[in-house]
Design an enzyme around this catalytic site. Sequence first.
Site, mmCIF file in Angstrom:
data_model
loop_
_atom_site.group_PDB
_atom_site.id
_atom_site.type_symbol
_atom_site.label_atom_id
_atom_site.label_comp_id
_atom_site.label_asym_id
_atom_site.label_seq_id
_atom_site.Cartn_x
_atom_site.Cartn_y
_atom_site.Cartn_z
ATOM 1 C CB ALA A 39 -0.918 -0.003 1.221
ATOM 2 N N GLY A 250 29.994 20.192 -16.118
ATOM 3 C CA GLY A 250 30.763 19.238 -16.916
ATOM 4 C C GLY A 250 31.136 18.023 -16.078
ATOM 5 C CD GLU A 274 5.619 14.403 3.162
ATOM 6 O OE1 GLU A 274 4.681 15.206 3.090
ATOM 7 O OE2 GLU A 274 6.590 14.532 3.925
ATOM 8 C CB THR A 276 4.519 9.397 -7.107
ATOM 9 O OG1 THR A 276 3.177 9.151 -7.543
ATOM 10 C CG2 THR A 276 5.025 8.200 -6.314
HETATM 11 C C1 LIG Z 1 13.072 8.055 1.810
HETATM 12 C C2 LIG Z 1 11.595 7.842 1.913
HETATM 13 C C3 LIG Z 1 10.918 8.313 3.023
HETATM 14 C C4 LIG Z 1 9.548 8.055 3.170
HETATM 15 N N1 LIG Z 1 8.915 8.438 4.325
HETATM 16 C C5 LIG Z 1 7.645 8.005 4.559
HETATM 17 C C6 LIG Z 1 7.015 8.228 5.832
HETATM 18 O O1 LIG Z 1 7.583 8.853 6.735
HETATM 19 N N2 LIG Z 1 5.776 7.709 6.031
HETATM 20 C C7 LIG Z 1 5.109 7.012 5.077
HETATM 21 O O2 LIG Z 1 3.992 6.573 5.345
HETATM 22 N N3 LIG Z 1 5.669 6.805 3.849
HETATM 23 C C8 LIG Z 1 6.916 7.272 3.575
HETATM 24 N N4 LIG Z 1 7.513 7.038 2.349
HETATM 25 C C9 LIG Z 1 6.788 6.277 1.343
HETATM 26 C C10 LIG Z 1 6.372 7.099 0.130
HETATM 27 O O3 LIG Z 1 5.332 7.975 0.472
HETATM 28 C C11 LIG Z 1 6.000 6.094 -0.970
HETATM 29 O O4 LIG Z 1 7.212 5.514 -1.422
HETATM 30 C C12 LIG Z 1 5.254 6.732 -2.108
HETATM 31 O O5 LIG Z 1 3.989 7.180 -1.694
HETATM 32 C C13 LIG Z 1 5.077 5.774 -3.291
HETATM 33 O O6 LIG Z 1 4.647 4.510 -2.890
HETATM 34 P P1 LIG Z 1 5.440 3.218 -3.441
HETATM 35 O O7 LIG Z 1 6.887 3.434 -3.175
HETATM 36 O O8 LIG Z 1 4.805 2.010 -2.873
HETATM 37 O O9 LIG Z 1 5.249 3.255 -5.018
HETATM 38 P P2 LIG Z 1 3.973 2.716 -5.836
HETATM 39 O O10 LIG Z 1 2.721 3.224 -5.235
HETATM 40 O O11 LIG Z 1 4.126 1.259 -6.033
HETATM 41 O O12 LIG Z 1 4.184 3.467 -7.220
HETATM 42 C C14 LIG Z 1 5.075 3.000 -8.240
HETATM 43 C C15 LIG Z 1 4.863 3.878 -9.469
HETATM 44 O O13 LIG Z 1 3.512 3.724 -9.936
HETATM 45 C C16 LIG Z 1 2.893 4.992 -10.021
HETATM 46 N N5 LIG Z 1 1.470 4.891 -9.701
HETATM 47 C C17 LIG Z 1 0.891 4.264 -8.647
HETATM 48 N N6 LIG Z 1 -0.434 4.432 -8.670
HETATM 49 C C18 LIG Z 1 -0.712 5.198 -9.754
HETATM 50 C C19 LIG Z 1 -1.904 5.736 -10.326
HETATM 51 N N7 LIG Z 1 -3.096 5.549 -9.763
HETATM 52 N N8 LIG Z 1 -1.798 6.476 -11.452
HETATM 53 C C20 LIG Z 1 -0.597 6.688 -12.031
HETATM 54 N N9 LIG Z 1 0.575 6.216 -11.539
HETATM 55 C C21 LIG Z 1 0.515 5.487 -10.415
HETATM 56 C C22 LIG Z 1 3.620 5.859 -9.009
HETATM 57 O O14 LIG Z 1 3.457 7.237 -9.302
HETATM 58 C C23 LIG Z 1 5.044 5.370 -9.175
HETATM 59 O O15 LIG Z 1 5.643 6.010 -10.266
HETATM 60 C C24 LIG Z 1 8.859 7.358 2.158
HETATM 61 C C25 LIG Z 1 9.543 6.935 1.008
HETATM 62 C C26 LIG Z 1 10.885 7.159 0.879
HETATM 63 C C27 LIG Z 1 11.596 6.644 -0.352
#
Ligand SMILES: Cc1cc2nc3c(=O)[nH]c(=O)nc-3n(C[C@H](O)[C@H](O)[C@H](O)COP(=O)(O)OP(=O)(O)OC[C@H]3O[C@@H](n4cnc5c(N)ncnc54)[C@H](O)[C@@H]3O)c2cc1C
Length: 290
Positions: A39, A250, A274, A276
Amino acid sequence: SLGIGPLYYYGTEEQKMNYLPKLCTGNHLWAFGLTEPEAGSDSRGTKTKATLENDIWTIDGSKIFITNGSSELALGSTVQAVTKIDGEHREYSTIIVENGTKGFIAQPMHGKMMWRASDTAQLFFDNCKVPKENLLGKIGEGSKIMLSTLDNGRLSIAAMGLGCAQGAFELALNYAKERKQFGKPISKFQINAFKLADMATKIELARNLLYKACWLKDNKKPFAKEAAMSKLYCSEIAKQVADEAVQLHGGYGLMKDYPIERFYRDQRLLQIGEGTSEIQRLVISRYIGC
Ligand SMILES: Cc1cc2nc3c(=O)[nH]c(=O)nc-3n(C[C@H](O)[C@H](O)[C@H](O)COP(=O)(O)OP(=O)(O)OC[C@H]3O[C@@H](n4cnc5c(N)ncnc54)[C@H](O)[C@@H]3O)c2cc1C
């Protein structure tokens, strides 16, 4: 803002008194536990469950990528959990889990491309029990609490994008004025001067957009659409500006001796954390009636 925000806006007087004074000293941190392995963008895909029995919540599940979750300074996390499933309807609530609670483990995640000084953790809940009073807000308000916190958080990410772009621009401008090729500073070649002009223009636009969103929030007007726009635009231009800034350096721009290399890596989180860039566009498209 993700740490203190939910406690500040939704905590009871007792919860606030218990945590906020300590957190406001700057000596402690609090984590925001929303994302799970299955999620991410789909924040309602939460699998972590919490059940209330005899005034005790029992939590089972896990979270991933949680900032500050395993930091030595962290006092605990706000955790979104499913508290009821009724056919198609799923009820989400937010629960406070203090570090050190039996059945709760926060494990640091290593190997990030950027932001290595920032703690990122996996949280595991295995028959983790906390008192009924640890509910934050009302039962069923979880998603609202987490998503409204993200509206505020987007302003912070946008500010980081703006600062990152500004810093990369200043490094590039200074370098371009000093670095000489073909007998003159590279800033005097029109293609580079125009690149710098475009960077300055994007930064100015980003600043105005972000300041407007902050003004709306400060004046208690709706700001969620503008926060998503600011987060999207500031983080996207941070990427573009950092990329062009490396180009202007460069080969030196690829070396760790030059700070621009770090800007190039650091900006990359901003289009993902927070929500994408794609999710920001989804949020904005809903606000404009698509
Ligand atoms: C360093 C770091 C710190 C973080 N800190 C926190 C935190 O403190 N608390 C917390 O809860 N989370 C945190 N996160 C999580 C972050 O919010 C998620 O990584 C982010 O929301 C994306 O979720 P995912 O990585 O599962 O990617 P996915 O949801 O699997 O997405 C993968 C790709 O698919 C695209 N995608 C997904 N759904 C759709 C859609 N409906 N339409 C178009 N494109 C879509 C996305 O844009 C992305 O390009 C952190 C992440 C990182 C890397």
